[in-house]
Design an enzyme around this catalytic site. Sequence first.
Site: not given
Length: 329
Positions: A126, A234
Amino acid sequence: MKIAIIGATGMVGKVMLKVLEERNFPISELIPVASERSVGKSIEYKGSPYKVVGINDAISMKPKIALFSAGGDTSLKWAPKFAEAGTTVIDNSSAFRMDRDKKLVVPEINANLLTKKDKIITNPNCSTIQLVLALSPLHNKYKMKRVVVSTYQSVSGTGVKAVQQLENEINGIEGEMAYPHPIGRNALPHCDVFEDNGYTKEEMKLAREPQKILDDRTFSVTATAVRIPTSGGHSESVNVQFENDFNLQEVRELLAETKGVIVQDNPSTNTYPMPILAHGKDAVFVGRIRRDETQPNTLNMWIVSDNLRKGAATNTVQIAEHLYVNRLL
Ligand code: A2P
């Protein structure tokens, strides 16, 4: 098309189902798969219930595609069996990412490499996906030499147990710990397990995967990955040194023109990417774009994306769409 979702009851699996539904992926038969303890349970897709089946049964149902997000061990054991049975696997785990004969794909960058022969295709980490999507147009133009990245990663990247740990801490409830320390009001410089070189596995993924995706080993990436108590996405502080000088306005334009990237960068209105804004979206958001005044040809920026969507489920579904549209199945 017959499609199996391996790990359909998990955090990423659920988002995969949502993304498939939103994008109206052409599904003739949906096969949700989870561990033995979930077999027989029901999940919902487009308002209808579907029974969860075991992984062995799913192979014999011969799906055209299997989207895997059930952990590395499950992928290692089962993905080759699906591939042997003729199913094309798109794997979210790190099990096969660095295998020479398996492609590591961010569709906007390198889906053109895929052929009918690719039976196990890998989805990057990710944190890597959002990083390379923003770096790719800049690398093409100015040629990267070195990238220093520090991440601020959401608890959702660890899984249900970690999200629950944070919830418990916020609500003052004692419960199971996903991390070795409290995560609420804290920052853990520890994502995934430690390796012998003192880096974590997450940091080494960030160091190695961009070179493979951009098919270039002339630049290097060094990373510090930190878990923080957010759940929307994130964030990454990124310092990039290029071989060639750049113009800041041109950098902004290159990023703004890049498919899948949105520039949010206006200090005068306090506009910059944040997990709270990225949550539930598919784009990679870039802001705080500025020159590093301590070194020539060097840029600082801040990159945020929803790790469960573009960082996992959406990227996987985009690969499946590419295979379908280009008749590679
Ligand atoms: P289950 O819900 O039955 O445990 P997460 O990453 O959020 O923890 O989710 C992991 C997903 O992978 C879940 O859907 C989980 O199912 C599934 N899973 C775990 N082990 C296996 C296995 N051996 N075979 C198939 N699915 C598995």
